[in-house]
Design a protein around this motif. Structure first.
Motif, PDB file in Angstrom:
ATOM      1  N   VAL B 277      44.560  35.123  38.001  1.00  0.00           N
ATOM      2  CA  VAL B 277      45.066  36.489  37.825  1.00  0.00           C
ATOM      3  C   VAL B 277      45.577  36.679  36.396  1.00  0.00           C
ATOM      4  O   VAL B 277      45.329  37.704  35.759  1.00  0.00           O
ATOM      5  CB  VAL B 277      46.205  36.770  38.842  1.00  0.00           C
ATOM      6  N   THR B 278      46.244  35.672  35.879  1.00  0.00           N
ATOM      7  CA  THR B 278      46.742  35.763  34.499  1.00  0.00           C
ATOM      8  C   THR B 278      45.580  35.866  33.521  1.00  0.00           C
ATOM      9  O   THR B 278      45.650  36.590  32.534  1.00  0.00           O
ATOM     10  CB  THR B 278      47.590  34.511  34.157  1.00  0.00           C
ATOM     11  N   PRO B 281      43.543  39.825  34.653  1.00  0.00           N
ATOM     12  CA  PRO B 281      44.359  40.759  35.443  1.00  0.00           C
ATOM     13  C   PRO B 281      43.593  42.009  35.862  1.00  0.00           C
ATOM     14  O   PRO B 281      43.950  42.654  36.828  1.00  0.00           O
ATOM     15  CB  PRO B 281      45.516  41.112  34.489  1.00  0.00           C
ATOM     16  N   GLU B 282      42.515  42.323  35.137  1.00  0.00           N
ATOM     17  CA  GLU B 282      41.780  43.547  35.433  1.00  0.00           C
ATOM     18  C   GLU B 282      40.698  43.349  36.500  1.00  0.00           C
ATOM     19  O   GLU B 282      39.962  44.278  36.824  1.00  0.00           O
ATOM     20  CB  GLU B 282      41.150  44.100  34.140  1.00  0.00           C
ATOM     21  N   GLU B 283      40.582  42.130  37.032  1.00  0.00           N
ATOM     22  CA  GLU B 283      39.534  41.860  38.012  1.00  0.00           C
ATOM     23  C   GLU B 283      39.882  42.492  39.361  1.00  0.00           C
ATOM     24  O   GLU B 283      40.926  42.199  39.930  1.00  0.00           O
ATOM     25  CB  GLU B 283      39.351  40.340  38.170  1.00  0.00           C
ATOM     26  N   LYS B 284      38.974  43.301  39.874  1.00  0.00           N
ATOM     27  CA  LYS B 284      39.275  44.024  41.116  1.00  0.00           C
ATOM     28  C   LYS B 284      39.446  43.067  42.302  1.00  0.00           C
ATOM     29  O   LYS B 284      40.304  43.284  43.159  1.00  0.00           O
ATOM     30  CB  LYS B 284      38.180  45.052  41.417  1.00  0.00           C
ATOM     31  N   LEU B 285      38.646  42.006  42.319  1.00  0.00           N
ATOM     32  CA  LEU B 285      38.754  41.052  43.431  1.00  0.00           C
ATOM     33  C   LEU B 285      40.197  40.556  43.588  1.00  0.00           C
ATOM     34  O   LEU B 285      40.707  40.410  44.692  1.00  0.00           O
ATOM     35  CB  LEU B 285      37.815  39.860  43.177  1.00  0.00           C
ATOM     36  N   PHE B 286      40.843  40.299  42.458  1.00  0.00           N
ATOM     37  CA  PHE B 286      42.197  39.744  42.518  1.00  0.00           C
ATOM     38  C   PHE B 286      43.248  40.818  42.808  1.00  0.00           C
ATOM     39  O   PHE B 286      44.397  40.501  43.096  1.00  0.00           O
ATOM     40  CB  PHE B 286      42.549  39.040  41.197  1.00  0.00           C
ATOM     41  N   ALA B 287      42.848  42.079  42.641  1.00  0.00           N
ATOM     42  CA  ALA B 287      43.811  43.164  42.872  1.00  0.00           C
ATOM     43  C   ALA B 287      43.786  43.626  44.331  1.00  0.00           C
ATOM     44  O   ALA B 287      44.674  44.352  44.767  1.00  0.00           O
ATOM     45  CB  ALA B 287      43.503  44.336  41.946  1.00  0.00           C
ATOM     46  N   LEU B 288      42.789  43.195  45.084  1.00  0.00           N
ATOM     47  CA  LEU B 288      42.688  43.612  46.486  1.00  0.00           C
ATOM     48  C   LEU B 288      43.867  43.031  47.282  1.00  0.00           C
ATOM     49  O   LEU B 288      44.479  42.058  46.861  1.00  0.00           O
ATOM     50  CB  LEU B 288      41.353  43.121  47.078  1.00  0.00           C
ATOM     51  N   PRO B 289      44.156  43.625  48.426  1.00  0.00           N
ATOM     52  CA  PRO B 289      45.288  43.104  49.205  1.00  0.00           C
ATOM     53  C   PRO B 289      44.959  41.773  49.874  1.00  0.00           C
ATOM     54  O   PRO B 289      44.488  41.728  50.996  1.00  0.00           O
ATOM     55  CB  PRO B 289      45.552  44.205  50.239  1.00  0.00           C
ATOM     56  N   LEU B 290      45.182  40.711  49.163  1.00  0.00           N
ATOM     57  CA  LEU B 290      44.917  39.372  49.689  1.00  0.00           C
ATOM     58  C   LEU B 290      46.212  38.817  50.280  1.00  0.00           C
ATOM     59  O   LEU B 290      47.297  39.297  49.967  1.00  0.00           O
ATOM     60  CB  LEU B 290      44.419  38.464  48.560  1.00  0.00           C
ATOM     61  N   PHE B 299      41.518  36.573  52.314  1.00  0.00           N
ATOM     62  CA  PHE B 299      41.550  37.930  52.857  1.00  0.00           C
ATOM     63  C   PHE B 299      42.378  38.004  54.148  1.00  0.00           C
ATOM     64  O   PHE B 299      42.538  39.076  54.711  1.00  0.00           O
ATOM     65  CB  PHE B 299      40.124  38.424  53.126  1.00  0.00           C
TER      66      PHE B 299
END
Ligand code: SF4
Lengths: 272, 328
Positions: B277-278, B281-290, B299
């Protein structure tokens, strides 16, 4: 942000002129313009280390989650000796060896047309050059310290050869040192551009709205880390937050603001 | 193109070092005492290095072959993995290597013989057949034109029938495999995600079409083919995405001779995820509600269950259930 670290005024002069830097502090000789700073350290690795630290401390925007000013570029520019290389040739250091402590650093290679070479940092000028090495007196102090504040890829040393077996150290005077840097200014500036273009990869999300949150509500250190990440997620899943959404105007604490943000991102669309 | 090669002192004169260096005549060579002084040094940024990775040639000193985590495998009871290389020429955003290593440089251990001596002795000691998985810390074939590791591996495995080799890849570098007779105890396993996921997350990876074509050529040549659907990344269109993917694959591949298929959902150890993530940070996969559970980020149980059953149910429309292995 670009931080230039140079040992002496004569080595710095042509950079100060080329970059139109203005004198900005008397504590250490500091010259700045916009996001570029140049500091003169004095000779030797301890001075280089101390001054680098001082300049890092002046830089304000440190990320709560990484503890670094993640996109700051650090460049040490100066003259160096080399047994064989011609006077005036320019290199970036790909391996820095501190002769006193035996420590070694490998500045990660960045895509740049400059040739590279080993650099040995010595405590006092050597009478006999080591083979296939640049010799300076600041590189190790600079690299060890600057790496505490930025990523290794963004911490680099550029050296211009000022002396070799045919034209020894004793021949160098202020005029020559200044000229050698000056004639390499185009290469140095190109290298700086490469470095800053590389750093630009890290500034991909604008969460400057964070200052609005910090101004309105109190957050603990760990809450600040959570806040930054929630704002990043918000920016990715919705769109960058440029003004506080109306709902947040009613909120009375940092905790509540975090709850609102969490709900907003967790209820976002569940696909790529 | 490799522009810098770090060479560990101990392998400076190794014939493979010379061979590999000769492939990159323009590269700068830098000596290092031990590879980890370059590879593991502090404050490196994987993302920045990934722009122009360097190559590190080194000597592996121990741990050539290690047991796989439990539940990793395709039906065998003795499962091991080995990594002649650390890091990958591809750049899949979900790849755990980004979270595991500080450096994106490629490390190649040139003492291949030591790996196979240990593989041989491990296989001999095991009561039955053993499986050896390659491609855990790298893609097995993507760097093959440089390393020639698999060429050597196949020569050695052809002499150890009790040992089975899985070559896991997303690469289409199959020329070498097509130029030699297949060996019975080797499976070439291709990894896939649906088109949409591949396009948004599998950077620099050959297209699905190209991979299917490579797989088809290998199958026609007599090689055993495996299919790997790991990670499954949840999406609203999961079912239709996988149906499309399976249709594309099984239009070209004979399902009856597929050796095995396995699947698993997207999951990462928490520290790896945090680091990734660091980096992105802009990756959508990492921004999803995991969710986080037992130091794993995923998931979550309900979504995972849905993903696994969807993929499983679709797969059994195409291939025999007995060759399908879920991975956790
Ligand atoms: S191909 Fe495999 S090893 Fe390579 S980046 Fe993708 S997931 Fe990682």
């Amino acid at each position: 942000m670009l931080n230039l670290v140079v040992a002496t005024k004569v080595e710095a002069e042509s950079l100060i002129n080329a970059l139109h830097l203005k004198h900005a502090s008397a504590t250490f000789p500091l010259y700045t313009k916009d996001t570029t700073s140049l500091v003169i350290t004095g000779i030797g690795k301890c001075r280089a280390a101390a001054t680098t630290s001082w300049l890092a401390a002046r830089s304000e925007s440190v990320s709560a989650s990484t503890g670094r000013n993640t996109s700051a570029c650090w460049l040490n520019v100066g003259i160096a000796g080399h047994r064989e290389a011609p006077i005036g040739s320019i290199f970036c250091a790909h391996k820095i060896h501190d002769l006193g402590s035996g420590k070694v650093w490998y500045p990660p290679r960045i895509s740049s047309p400059l040739p590279s070479a080993n650099l040995t940092t010595v405590d006092k000028p050597l009478e006999n050059y080591l083979p296939d090495q640049l010799h300076d007196m600041e590189g190790s102090g600079f690299v060890e310290t600057a790496r505490m504040y930025s990523y290794a890829e963004l911490v680099q040393c550029i050296k211009v050869v000022s002396d070799n077996t045919e034209q020894p150290f004793s021949n160098i005077d202020a005029k020559l040192a200044s000229q050698l840097i000056e004639q390499n200014i185009p290469f140095i500036i190109k290298f700086m551009d490469h470095l800053q273009a590389l750093a630009a990869n890290l500034n991909t999300l604008d969460i400057s709205i964070v200052s609005e949150f910090l101004h309105r509500w109190k957050f603990s250190v760990s809450q600040k880390v959570i806040l930054e990440r929630l704002l990043q997620r918000y920016s990715v899943l919705h769109s960058p937050m440029t003004t506080l959404p109306a709902d947040l105007h009613q909120v009375t604490s940092g905790k509540e603001a975090l709850r609102w943000l969490t709900h907003s991102v967790d209820s976002a669309d569940f696909s790529l | 193109m490799i522009q810098t090669i770090y060479v560990e002192e101990s392998v400076r004169n190794h014939p493979r070092t010379r061979e590999i260096c000769a492939r990159f005549p323009g590269a700068t060579q830098i000596d290092c005492e031990r590879y980890n002084s370059v590879f593991n040094s502090n404050s490196q940024n994987f993302r920045l290095q990934k722009q122009q990775p360097s190559l590190i040639l080194a000597h592996k000193r121990k741990g050539y072959v290690l047991p796989t985590p439990p539940d990793y495998g395709i039906g065998g009871s003795h499962n091991y993995y080995f990594s002649h290389m650390l890091n990958c020429v591809y750049d899949c955003r979900y790849c755990f290597l980004q979270g595991m290593y500080r450096s994106a440089n490629y490390v190649v251990f040139v003492n291949y013989e030591d790996y196979f001596d240990q593989i041989e002795s491990t296989a001999k000691e095991a009561s039955g057949d053993s499986w050896f998985f390659s491609g855990y810390d790298c893609d097995s074939l993507a760097f093959e034109p440089v390393t020639g590791f698999m060429r050597y591996a196949l020569d050695r495995f052809s002499l150890i029938p009790k040992a089975h080799l899985e070559i896991r890849t997303k690469s289409t570098q199959v020329r070498d495999l097509l130029s030699r007779p297949p060996i019975k105890n080797c499976v070439i396993a291709f990894s896939f995600t649906p088109e949409k996921v591949s396009q948004s997350l599998e950077h620099r990876v050959p297209s699905i079409k190209k991979r299917v074509l490579a797989m088809q050529k290998l199958q026609n040549h007599g090689w055993k083919i495996g299919l790997r659907f790991d990670p499954i990344v949840h999406s609203k269109t999961l079912e239709s995405d996988y149906r499309d993917l399976f249709t594309t694959i099984f239009e070209s591949i004979d399902p009856k001779t597929v050796h095995s298929a396995s699947y698993g959902t997207f999951r990462l150890p928490k520290p790896f995820f945090k680091k990734m993530v660091t980096l992105y940070p802009e990756e959508k996969l990492f921004a999803l509600p995991l969710t986080e559970h037992k130091s794993q980020v995923s998931f979550g149980d309900i979504t995972e269950e849905l993903c696994l059953s969807t993929v499983h149910n679709l797969l059994i429309e195409f291939i025999d259930e007995r060759i399908i292995f879920p991975c956790s």
